[in-house]
Design a protein around this motif. Structure first.
Motif, PDB file in Angstrom:
ATOM      1  N   ASP A  45     -13.975  -9.710   6.819  1.00 24.39           N
ATOM      2  CA  ASP A  45     -12.946  -9.402   5.820  1.00 24.39           C
ATOM      3  C   ASP A  45     -12.654  -7.906   5.798  1.00 24.39           C
ATOM      4  O   ASP A  45     -13.482  -7.083   6.208  1.00 24.39           O
ATOM      5  N   THR A  46     -11.482  -7.596   5.282  1.00 23.95           N
ATOM      6  CA  THR A  46     -11.061  -6.197   5.169  1.00 23.95           C
ATOM      7  C   THR A  46     -11.205  -5.720   3.736  1.00 23.95           C
ATOM      8  O   THR A  46     -10.685  -6.352   2.809  1.00 23.95           O
ATOM      9  N   ILE A  47     -11.917  -4.617   3.565  1.00 24.39           N
ATOM     10  CA  ILE A  47     -12.085  -3.990   2.260  1.00 24.39           C
ATOM     11  C   ILE A  47     -11.116  -2.825   2.142  1.00 24.39           C
ATOM     12  O   ILE A  47     -11.105  -1.922   2.989  1.00 24.39           O
ATOM     13  N   GLY A  48     -10.311  -2.834   1.085  1.00 28.02           N
ATOM     14  CA  GLY A  48      -9.468  -1.689   0.770  1.00 28.02           C
ATOM     15  C   GLY A  48     -10.306  -0.655   0.051  1.00 28.02           C
ATOM     16  O   GLY A  48     -10.899  -0.943  -0.992  1.00 28.02           O
ATOM     17  N   LEU A  49     -10.396   0.537   0.596  1.00 24.58           N
ATOM     18  CA  LEU A  49     -11.227   1.596   0.033  1.00 24.58           C
ATOM     19  C   LEU A  49     -10.336   2.575  -0.730  1.00 24.58           C
ATOM     20  O   LEU A  49      -9.422   3.175  -0.146  1.00 24.58           O
ATOM     21  N   VAL A  50     -10.585   2.717  -2.038  1.00 25.46           N
ATOM     22  CA  VAL A  50      -9.713   3.511  -2.901  1.00 25.46           C
ATOM     23  C   VAL A  50     -10.533   4.523  -3.697  1.00 25.46           C
ATOM     24  O   VAL A  50     -11.748   4.393  -3.826  1.00 25.46           O
ATOM     25  N   ILE A 100      -4.459   1.194  -5.675  1.00 24.28           N
ATOM     26  CA  ILE A 100      -5.028  -0.069  -6.158  1.00 24.28           C
ATOM     27  C   ILE A 100      -3.982  -1.170  -6.133  1.00 24.28           C
ATOM     28  O   ILE A 100      -4.221  -2.285  -5.633  1.00 24.28           O
ATOM     29  N   ASN A 101      -2.797  -0.889  -6.664  1.00 27.94           N
ATOM     30  CA  ASN A 101      -1.726  -1.893  -6.672  1.00 27.94           C
ATOM     31  C   ASN A 101      -1.360  -2.322  -5.256  1.00 27.94           C
ATOM     32  O   ASN A 101      -1.144  -3.513  -4.991  1.00 27.94           O
ATOM     33  N   ASP A 102      -1.294  -1.358  -4.339  1.00 23.89           N
ATOM     34  CA  ASP A 102      -0.934  -1.677  -2.952  1.00 23.89           C
ATOM     35  C   ASP A 102      -1.993  -2.565  -2.302  1.00 23.89           C
ATOM     36  O   ASP A 102      -1.660  -3.474  -1.524  1.00 23.89           O
ATOM     37  N   CYS A 103      -3.261  -2.328  -2.618  1.00 22.92           N
ATOM     38  CA  CYS A 103      -4.319  -3.161  -2.038  1.00 22.92           C
ATOM     39  C   CYS A 103      -4.244  -4.592  -2.557  1.00 22.92           C
ATOM     40  O   CYS A 103      -4.478  -5.551  -1.806  1.00 22.92           O
ATOM     41  N   PHE A 104      -3.939  -4.762  -3.849  1.00 23.10           N
ATOM     42  CA  PHE A 104      -3.773  -6.120  -4.366  1.00 23.10           C
ATOM     43  C   PHE A 104      -2.559  -6.804  -3.735  1.00 23.10           C
ATOM     44  O   PHE A 104      -2.577  -8.010  -3.494  1.00 23.10           O
ATOM     45  N   ALA A 105      -1.517  -6.034  -3.461  1.00 27.41           N
ATOM     46  CA  ALA A 105      -0.294  -6.616  -2.894  1.00 27.41           C
ATOM     47  C   ALA A 105      -0.440  -6.942  -1.410  1.00 27.41           C
ATOM     48  O   ALA A 105       0.249  -7.832  -0.892  1.00 27.41           O
ATOM     49  N   ASP A 106      -1.333  -6.246  -0.713  1.00 29.05           N
ATOM     50  CA  ASP A 106      -1.474  -6.354   0.736  1.00 29.05           C
ATOM     51  C   ASP A 106      -2.274  -7.605   1.102  1.00 29.05           C
ATOM     52  O   ASP A 106      -3.469  -7.702   0.834  1.00 29.05           O
ATOM     53  N   ASP A 107      -1.611  -8.565   1.746  1.00 28.67           N
ATOM     54  CA  ASP A 107      -2.291  -9.805   2.138  1.00 28.67           C
ATOM     55  C   ASP A 107      -3.345  -9.575   3.217  1.00 28.67           C
ATOM     56  O   ASP A 107      -4.172 -10.458   3.466  1.00 28.67           O
ATOM     57  N   GLY A 108      -3.322  -8.411   3.845  1.00 31.20           N
ATOM     58  CA  GLY A 108      -4.326  -8.089   4.852  1.00 31.20           C
ATOM     59  C   GLY A 108      -5.593  -7.498   4.268  1.00 31.20           C
ATOM     60  O   GLY A 108      -6.557  -7.248   5.005  1.00 31.20           O
ATOM     61  N   VAL A 109      -5.623  -7.287   2.958  1.00 36.03           N
ATOM     62  CA  VAL A 109      -6.801  -6.760   2.275  1.00 36.03           C
ATOM     63  C   VAL A 109      -7.454  -7.893   1.493  1.00 36.03           C
ATOM     64  O   VAL A 109      -6.799  -8.576   0.706  1.00 36.03           O
ATOM     65  N   ASP A 110      -8.744  -8.094   1.712  1.00 31.97           N
ATOM     66  CA  ASP A 110      -9.462  -9.213   1.084  1.00 31.97           C
ATOM     67  C   ASP A 110     -10.218  -8.813  -0.176  1.00 31.97           C
ATOM     68  O   ASP A 110     -10.510  -9.666  -1.022  1.00 31.97           O
ATOM     69  N   GLY A 111     -10.570  -7.559  -0.303  1.00 36.66           N
ATOM     70  CA  GLY A 111     -11.286  -7.070  -1.473  1.00 36.66           C
ATOM     71  C   GLY A 111     -11.103  -5.579  -1.595  1.00 36.66           C
ATOM     72  O   GLY A 111     -10.684  -4.912  -0.642  1.00 36.66           O
TER      73      GLY A 111
END
Length: 350
Positions: A45-50, A100-111
């Motif tokens: 899975d891909t983690i969005g790091l913010v 944060i909003n972009d990570c929730f919107a991005d279907d390529g980000v899993d968490g």
């Protein structure tokens, strides 16, 4: 239908409704959103790091954090402003919220995981797209200053969030095991301090549990850093503690300050209807230069929590320490103050 029969049936229906309401968690009674669970994280899975709070000023901590997440089996997608800085913050308020909003919107980000705590999360708590988060629920985690975001997201959307290590934390064996069990394997985890090692001492001295009031309680887990939680008081983002198991931790506050913060919770009514209290580590929270002319932490905790007449224990692996529990905010759990345990009543992820 006679009036007397109508009254009997109406009374029975009212009693049944009252019994059902009493059986429901406080969130359901208050009209808060029903619980949402993110899909469990898995290797690959891909983690969005913010960076919702402080900036990271050197390159090496970022490199270590990314390598740690990769060692857990994840791919890492840095937020667009992960390396930004505005004063002590990891970018402007708009930049940090947009990541944060972009990570929730991005279907390529899993968490989504925060890089670090610090300060600044309160500045963006009203800038998140909660409707988007409800539509696309994902794992979201962090601790310390992230207390405001994990609680606000749960309150506004129903999504179970995670008070857990940030990416820049020390990912030791204990913390990794706890994270994997709760966030990746979806276990109904029993959170219990590691066995105390006495070393050369006659008895163990580290990671001890202290029972303030014995008993067992059930309710949703709510809480985090005491000072950050109190900073939300009076806002729409302050969590609903009715029927909750309240967990608290703190660092670098004098005892008189801890006392004042707890008075904020008491005066706001947040302590009135809790089902139980779990006190984590209060790291470096001493009397200050004045020595013990002030109350001790023991006395402060007794003053605020014993009158509640609910189960309370102290010493859980929650807080600014190396070995950490992964605590799902909003998840129904059972605490045992005598055993010093928290048991999840169901998986916190799907």
């Amino acid at each position: 239908m006679t009036a007397s029969r109508r009254q009997i049936l109406t009374g029975a229906a009212t009693a049944a409704a009252s019994a059902l309401a009493a059986a429901l968690p406080a969130q359901a009674q208050s009209g808060a959103p029903a619980a949402l669970r993110a899909r469990r994280l898995k290797p690959g899975d891909t983690i969005g790091l913010v960076s919702p709070a402080n900036a990271t000023f050197e390159r090496e901590p970022l490199e270590i954090a990314i390598e740690s997440l990769q060692a857990l089996g994840f791919k890492v997608k840095p937020g667009a402003h992960l390396r930004s800085r505005y004063g002590q913050f990891g970018g402007t308020d708009a930049q940090r919220a947009s990541d944060i909003n972009d990570c929730f919107a991005d279907d390529g980000v899993d968490g989504i995981l925060a890089m670090t705590g610090g300060s600044g999360s309160n500045r963006i708590v009203d800038k998140l797209d909660y409707a988007l988060i409800r539509r696309k629920p994902k794992f979201f985690g962090g601790f310390s200053d992230l207390t405001s975001l994990v609680n606000a997201i749960h309150l506004q959307t129903g999504l179970i969030t995670f008070h857990c290590p940030v990416a820049g934390s020390e990912w030791n064996e204990f913390s990794v095991q706890q994270f994997r069990a709760v966030a990746m394997e979806g276990q109904a985890q029993l959170m219990q301090n590691p066995p105390s090692e006495r070393g050369d001492n006659l008895v163990p001295r580290e990671d001890r549990i202290s029972t303030l009031r014995a008993g067992v309680a059930r309710g949703p887990l709510i809480g985090g850093n005491l000072a950050v939680l109190c900073s939300l008081a009076g806002s729409p983002y302050f969590p609903d503690t009715r029927g909750a198991i309240l967990f608290l931790e703190e660092i670098n506050e004098y005892i008189y300050s801890v006392d004042r913060l707890l008075s904020t919770l008491r005066l706001s009514g947040a302590l009135d209807q809790v089902a139980g209290v779990v006190l984590g580590k209060f790291t470096n929270c001493g009397p200050g230069n004045g020595g013990y002319g002030v109350l001790t932490l023991d006395e402060v905790f007794d003053d605020y929590f014993l009158p509640l007449k609910v189960p309370v224990y102290r010493g859980a692996m929650i807080g600014h320490i190396k070995k950490k529990f992964t605590v799902p905010v909003g998840q129904l759990a059972e605490m045992d103050a005598s055993a010093g345990t928290i048991r999840l009543l169901s998986p916190a992820v799907n």
